[in-house]
Write an enzyme that holds these catalytic residues in place. Structure first.
Site, PDB file in Angstrom:
ATOM      1  N   GLN A 153     -11.750  23.506 -17.895  1.00 31.55           N
ATOM      2  CA  GLN A 153     -12.776  23.828 -19.178  1.00 31.55           C
ATOM      3  C   GLN A 153     -12.632  22.409 -19.967  1.00 31.55           C
ATOM      4  O   GLN A 153     -13.769  22.357 -20.588  1.00 31.55           O
ATOM      5  CB  GLN A 153     -12.147  24.981 -19.983  1.00 31.55           C
ATOM      6  CG  GLN A 153     -13.206  25.444 -20.993  1.00 31.55           C
ATOM      7  CD  GLN A 153     -12.719  26.926 -21.623  1.00 31.55           C
ATOM      8  OE1 GLN A 153     -11.480  26.874 -22.079  1.00 31.55           O
ATOM      9  NE2 GLN A 153     -13.526  27.805 -21.854  1.00 31.55           N
ATOM     10  N   GLY A 157     -11.534   8.738 -14.600  1.00 35.87           N
ATOM     11  CA  GLY A 157     -10.262   8.503 -14.396  1.00 35.87           C
ATOM     12  C   GLY A 157     -10.197   6.977 -13.950  1.00 35.87           C
ATOM     13  O   GLY A 157     -10.962   6.229 -14.488  1.00 35.87           O
ATOM     14  N   GLY A 158      -9.008   6.599 -13.174  1.00 38.16           N
ATOM     15  CA  GLY A 158      -8.969   5.409 -12.970  1.00 38.16           C
ATOM     16  C   GLY A 158     -10.007   4.459 -12.007  1.00 38.16           C
ATOM     17  O   GLY A 158     -10.547   3.311 -12.368  1.00 38.16           O
ATOM     18  N   ASP A 214     -39.218  -1.027 -36.939  1.00 38.49           N
ATOM     19  CA  ASP A 214     -39.259   0.373 -36.920  1.00 38.49           C
ATOM     20  C   ASP A 214     -39.663   0.991 -35.365  1.00 38.49           C
ATOM     21  O   ASP A 214     -39.098   1.830 -34.871  1.00 38.49           O
ATOM     22  CB  ASP A 214     -40.371   1.036 -37.890  1.00 38.49           C
ATOM     23  CG  ASP A 214     -39.971   0.756 -39.092  1.00 38.49           C
ATOM     24  OD1 ASP A 214     -38.813   0.758 -39.472  1.00 38.49           O
ATOM     25  OD2 ASP A 214     -40.954   1.189 -40.174  1.00 38.49           O
ATOM     26  N   GLU A 220     -30.958  -4.894 -32.821  1.00 36.41           N
ATOM     27  CA  GLU A 220     -32.383  -4.238 -33.803  1.00 36.41           C
ATOM     28  C   GLU A 220     -31.398  -3.527 -34.982  1.00 36.41           C
ATOM     29  O   GLU A 220     -32.316  -2.613 -35.264  1.00 36.41           O
ATOM     30  CB  GLU A 220     -33.255  -3.373 -32.858  1.00 36.41           C
ATOM     31  CG  GLU A 220     -33.685  -4.211 -31.903  1.00 36.41           C
ATOM     32  CD  GLU A 220     -35.213  -3.873 -31.025  1.00 36.41           C
ATOM     33  OE1 GLU A 220     -35.723  -3.316 -31.860  1.00 36.41           O
ATOM     34  OE2 GLU A 220     -35.289  -4.384 -29.991  1.00 36.41           O
ATOM     35  N   PRO A 223     -27.889 -18.302 -36.697  1.00 40.49           N
ATOM     36  CA  PRO A 223     -26.557 -18.135 -36.927  1.00 40.49           C
ATOM     37  C   PRO A 223     -25.853 -17.520 -38.272  1.00 40.49           C
ATOM     38  O   PRO A 223     -24.893 -16.921 -38.159  1.00 40.49           O
ATOM     39  CB  PRO A 223     -26.104 -19.628 -36.822  1.00 40.49           C
ATOM     40  CG  PRO A 223     -27.189 -20.229 -36.063  1.00 40.49           C
ATOM     41  CD  PRO A 223     -28.575 -19.338 -36.227  1.00 40.49           C
ATOM     42  N   GLN A 264     -13.831   8.488 -18.946  1.00 42.72           N
ATOM     43  CA  GLN A 264     -12.638   9.211 -18.788  1.00 42.72           C
ATOM     44  C   GLN A 264     -12.824  10.280 -17.652  1.00 42.72           C
ATOM     45  O   GLN A 264     -11.574  10.562 -17.045  1.00 42.72           O
ATOM     46  CB  GLN A 264     -12.465   9.932 -20.123  1.00 42.72           C
ATOM     47  CG  GLN A 264     -10.990  10.578 -20.459  1.00 42.72           C
ATOM     48  CD  GLN A 264     -10.046   9.428 -20.709  1.00 42.72           C
ATOM     49  OE1 GLN A 264     -10.335   8.277 -20.908  1.00 42.72           O
ATOM     50  NE2 GLN A 264      -9.088  10.023 -20.530  1.00 42.72           N
ATOM     51  N   ARG A 275     -14.616  15.482  -7.009  1.00 41.22           N
ATOM     52  CA  ARG A 275     -13.198  15.063  -7.425  1.00 41.22           C
ATOM     53  C   ARG A 275     -12.414  16.358  -7.519  1.00 41.22           C
ATOM     54  O   ARG A 275     -12.553  16.920  -8.474  1.00 41.22           O
ATOM     55  CB  ARG A 275     -13.061  14.236  -8.788  1.00 41.22           C
ATOM     56  CG  ARG A 275     -11.437  13.954  -8.793  1.00 41.22           C
ATOM     57  CD  ARG A 275     -11.027  12.854  -7.974  1.00 41.22           C
ATOM     58  NE  ARG A 275      -9.936  12.530  -8.503  1.00 41.22           N
ATOM     59  CZ  ARG A 275      -8.920  11.815  -7.586  1.00 41.22           C
ATOM     60  NH1 ARG A 275      -9.263  11.561  -6.515  1.00 41.22           N
ATOM     61  NH2 ARG A 275      -7.685  11.600  -7.934  1.00 41.22           N
TER      62      ARG A 275
HETATM   63  C1  FAD Z   1     -27.452  -9.099 -26.532  1.00 43.02           C
HETATM   64  C2  FAD Z   1     -28.337  -9.291 -27.843  1.00 43.02           C
HETATM   65  C3  FAD Z   1     -29.688  -9.270 -27.779  1.00 43.02           C
HETATM   66  C4  FAD Z   1     -30.276  -9.670 -29.104  1.00 43.02           C
HETATM   67  N1  FAD Z   1     -31.709  -9.852 -29.044  1.00 43.02           N
HETATM   68  C5  FAD Z   1     -32.284 -10.233 -30.159  1.00 43.02           C
HETATM   69  C6  FAD Z   1     -33.775 -10.489 -30.254  1.00 43.02           C
HETATM   70  O1  FAD Z   1     -34.438 -10.458 -29.353  1.00 43.02           O
HETATM   71  N2  FAD Z   1     -34.220 -11.167 -31.403  1.00 43.02           N
HETATM   72  C7  FAD Z   1     -33.265 -11.134 -32.528  1.00 43.02           C
HETATM   73  O2  FAD Z   1     -34.146 -11.779 -33.594  1.00 43.02           O
HETATM   74  N3  FAD Z   1     -32.103 -10.911 -32.783  1.00 43.02           N
HETATM   75  C8  FAD Z   1     -31.650 -10.424 -31.459  1.00 43.02           C
HETATM   76  N4  FAD Z   1     -30.259 -10.040 -31.562  1.00 43.02           N
HETATM   77  C9  FAD Z   1     -29.402 -10.067 -32.812  1.00 43.02           C
HETATM   78  C10 FAD Z   1     -29.093  -8.817 -33.371  1.00 43.02           C
HETATM   79  O3  FAD Z   1     -30.000  -8.142 -33.940  1.00 43.02           O
HETATM   80  C11 FAD Z   1     -27.977  -8.982 -34.374  1.00 43.02           C
HETATM   81  O4  FAD Z   1     -26.916  -9.469 -33.399  1.00 43.02           O
HETATM   82  C12 FAD Z   1     -27.613  -7.719 -35.319  1.00 43.02           C
HETATM   83  O5  FAD Z   1     -28.698  -7.778 -36.168  1.00 43.02           O
HETATM   84  C13 FAD Z   1     -26.407  -7.904 -36.066  1.00 43.02           C
HETATM   85  O6  FAD Z   1     -26.243  -9.377 -36.692  1.00 43.02           O
HETATM   86  P1  FAD Z   1     -25.133 -10.083 -36.438  1.00 43.02           P
HETATM   87  O7  FAD Z   1     -24.725 -10.199 -34.991  1.00 43.02           O
HETATM   88  O8  FAD Z   1     -25.301 -11.439 -37.174  1.00 43.02           O
HETATM   89  O9  FAD Z   1     -23.783  -9.310 -37.174  1.00 43.02           O
HETATM   90  P2  FAD Z   1     -23.466  -9.353 -38.695  1.00 43.02           P
HETATM   91  O10 FAD Z   1     -24.676  -9.246 -39.463  1.00 43.02           O
HETATM   92  O11 FAD Z   1     -22.510 -10.551 -39.109  1.00 43.02           O
HETATM   93  O12 FAD Z   1     -22.626  -8.031 -38.809  1.00 43.02           O
HETATM   94  C14 FAD Z   1     -21.349  -8.064 -38.410  1.00 43.02           C
HETATM   95  C15 FAD Z   1     -20.752  -6.556 -38.805  1.00 43.02           C
HETATM   96  O13 FAD Z   1     -20.817  -6.492 -40.311  1.00 43.02           O
HETATM   97  C16 FAD Z   1     -21.618  -5.212 -40.430  1.00 43.02           C
HETATM   98  N5  FAD Z   1     -22.220  -5.401 -41.797  1.00 43.02           N
HETATM   99  C17 FAD Z   1     -23.300  -6.283 -41.998  1.00 43.02           C
HETATM  100  N6  FAD Z   1     -23.599  -6.325 -43.377  1.00 43.02           N
HETATM  101  C18 FAD Z   1     -23.099  -5.124 -43.627  1.00 43.02           C
HETATM  102  C19 FAD Z   1     -23.445  -4.361 -44.847  1.00 43.02           C
HETATM  103  N7  FAD Z   1     -24.292  -4.818 -45.917  1.00 43.02           N
HETATM  104  N8  FAD Z   1     -22.616  -3.249 -44.951  1.00 43.02           N
HETATM  105  C20 FAD Z   1     -21.768  -2.806 -44.071  1.00 43.02           C
HETATM  106  N9  FAD Z   1     -21.708  -3.170 -42.819  1.00 43.02           N
HETATM  107  C21 FAD Z   1     -22.301  -4.497 -42.815  1.00 43.02           C
HETATM  108  C22 FAD Z   1     -22.628  -4.963 -39.277  1.00 43.02           C
HETATM  109  O14 FAD Z   1     -22.897  -3.789 -39.231  1.00 43.02           O
HETATM  110  C23 FAD Z   1     -21.552  -5.502 -38.077  1.00 43.02           C
HETATM  111  O15 FAD Z   1     -20.821  -4.516 -37.788  1.00 43.02           O
HETATM  112  C24 FAD Z   1     -29.567  -9.599 -30.439  1.00 43.02           C
HETATM  113  C25 FAD Z   1     -28.122  -9.471 -30.192  1.00 43.02           C
HETATM  114  C26 FAD Z   1     -27.576  -9.450 -29.396  1.00 43.02           C
HETATM  115  C27 FAD Z   1     -26.231  -9.386 -28.961  1.00 43.02           C
END
Ligand code: FAD
Length: 380
Positions: free
Chosen positions: A280, A340-341, A241, A364, A128, A337, A269
């Site tokens: 174009q 369309g609808g 990676d 990731e 969290p 886009q 369409r």
């Molecule tokens: C469907 C789903 C599947 C997932 N699967 C996995 C999994 O299998 N295992 C796992 O461990 N995790 C998993 N995740 C977690 C995922 O990797 C994280 O949600 C992701 O790394 C972003 O972390 P956060 O959601 O806490 O966002 P935050 O870290 O709170 O970021 C919020 C925003 O702030 C931006 N931000 C944060 N720090 C900075 C910075 N220093 N500079 C600029 N911008 C920044 C971020 O780019 C983002 O736009 C999953 C997430 C989802 C939604």
């Protein structure tokens, strides 16, 4: 320099394409609506050896590399991104680190089951309060006799509800700087104290399982430590990676599906007396989509090729993920886009592609995080 696939790679791609067209395309909308992947799909994936693509042959896998995985993931994701992420996480984020950092015993125990698809793997890093800043994780692992006891909550775990094994990252040394005191553990599903928590309702990739994983005094034998004590963050990052190449491949697959749908619809369409493909403005959209998809695929293959050669690929993987995920969202937007609808309704699978594309810029490592990784490398 060589841009041509080998005969084996062509065969692998064609097999994945045929599986995706016959088994996934007809079910992808159901996977999305019913928020689950059909069991028959998992079975066919077992028959085709997809779960064991990157497992070594001595453990029952196909012994293939990231280039071949990328070819398969593009095809699978072109049809169903929910199935695609399930497969990507299993191969890249679970089989990958056990293969690279596991002891002989760990490989013997886990790789055959992962390769056959008897069990599916999950990767538990995010918490969290530790997303982009993954090193801030608070889950702990305390040595108690011959076991480690894990406590904490992981969130957004892909395959969380269906996995037989979890790679869990936990803090083993609170006294050192935050990235240094983290270790990786192999935690079987049946471990006492491991509980699958809330199932997330998602915008896209709804057929894939995403859950909380709660560790409440979860006791795993010392032998389940993956790699060295306190060196787990390095494993998490190295693993990502590979994972990012998987998500880049997913993004290319989704983008290709968008281009194909846009081409088909624009030829069918008619408005103002002609197919809209004659205009174009539409042609330029298709041209830009096609160009970006080809560029994204090249970046993805390059990163995969570097990783298969054992070369450092962190920057290449982030560049591929950054560009391919933006391409998927660009292509999904233009595709909608062009429809369309009708594109905004469930008359076509375009709205699903639009929702599925969105996650590729988040998990990731979000887009901003990829830029941080790339800039760090560029600046030396
Ligand atoms: C469907 C789903 C599947 C997932 N699967 C996995 C999994 O299998 N295992 C796992 O461990 N995790 C998993 N995740 C977690 C995922 O990797 C994280 O949600 C992701 O790394 C972003 O972390 P956060 O959601 O806490 O966002 P935050 O870290 O709170 O970021 C919020 C925003 O702030 C931006 N931000 C944060 N720090 C900075 C910075 N220093 N500079 C600029 N911008 C920044 C971020 O780019 C983002 O736009 C999953 C997430 C989802 C939604």
């Amino acid at each position: 320099m060589q841009f041509q696939l080998t005969d084996e790679q062509t065969m692998i791609r064609d097999t994945a394409r045929s599986f995706s067209e016959t088994e996934l395309l007809p079910r992808a909308t159901k996977h999305d609506r019913e928020e689950k992947i059909y069991p028959a799909v998992y079975e066919t994936m077992k028959d085709l050896g997809l779960w064991g693509l990157t497992s070594p042959t001595e453990f029952g896998g196909a012994g293939l590399g990231n280039v071949e995985l990328s070819l398969v993931l593009e095809e699978v994701n072109r049809a169903c991104a929910s199935t695609g992420v399930t497969l990507s996480v299993h191969n890249s984020l679970v089989t990958g680190p056990i293969k690279k950092f596991g002891t002989d015993e760990q490989k013997k125990t886990w790789l055959p089951k992962l390769a056959s698809g008897e069990i599916i793997g999950a990767y538990c890093l995010t918490e969290p309060n530790a997303g982009s800043d993954a090193a801030a994780l608070a889950t702990t692992a305390r040595l108690d006799g011959d076991a480690f006891v894990l406590d904490g909550t992981k969130v957004w775990v892909t395959n969380g509800g269906i996995a037989g094994v979890y790679i869990v990252y936990a803090r083993t040394n609170p006294k050192v700087s935050k990235a240094k005191g983290i270790s990786a553990f192999i935690v079987p599903r049946e471990t006492n104290g491991l509980k699958v928590g809330k199932h997330e309702k998602k915008t896209g990739i709804r057929g894939s399982s995403t859950t909380e994983v709660i560790l409440d005094g979860a006791r795993v034998p010392k032998a389940n430590l993956l790699g060295e004590l306190d060196k787990g963050f390095m494993i998490a990052m190295d693993t990502l990676d590979g994972g990012r190449i998987g998500i880049a491949s997913q993004a290319v697959g989704i983008a290709r599906a968008c281009l194909e749908a846009a081409v088909k619809y624009s030829k069918e369409r008619e408005q103002f007396g002609h197919p809209i493909a004659n205009y174009q403005a539409i042609q330029w959209k298709l041209a830009d989509m096609s160009t970006r998809i080809d560029a994204a695929r090249m970046l993805t293959w390059k990163a995969a090729w570097l990783r298969d050669r054992g070369e450092k690929c962190t920057q290449a993987a982030s560049e591929a993920k950054l560009f391919a995920s933006q391409t998927a969202n660009y292509a999904a937007d233009e595709c909608l886009q062009i429809h369309g609808g009708a594109g905004y309704t469930d008359h076509f699978h375009v709205e699903r592609l639009f929702r599925d594309a969105r996650i590729t810029e988040i998990y990731e490592g979000a887009t901003d995080v990829q830029r941080i990784v790339i800039a760090r490398s560029v600046l030396g």
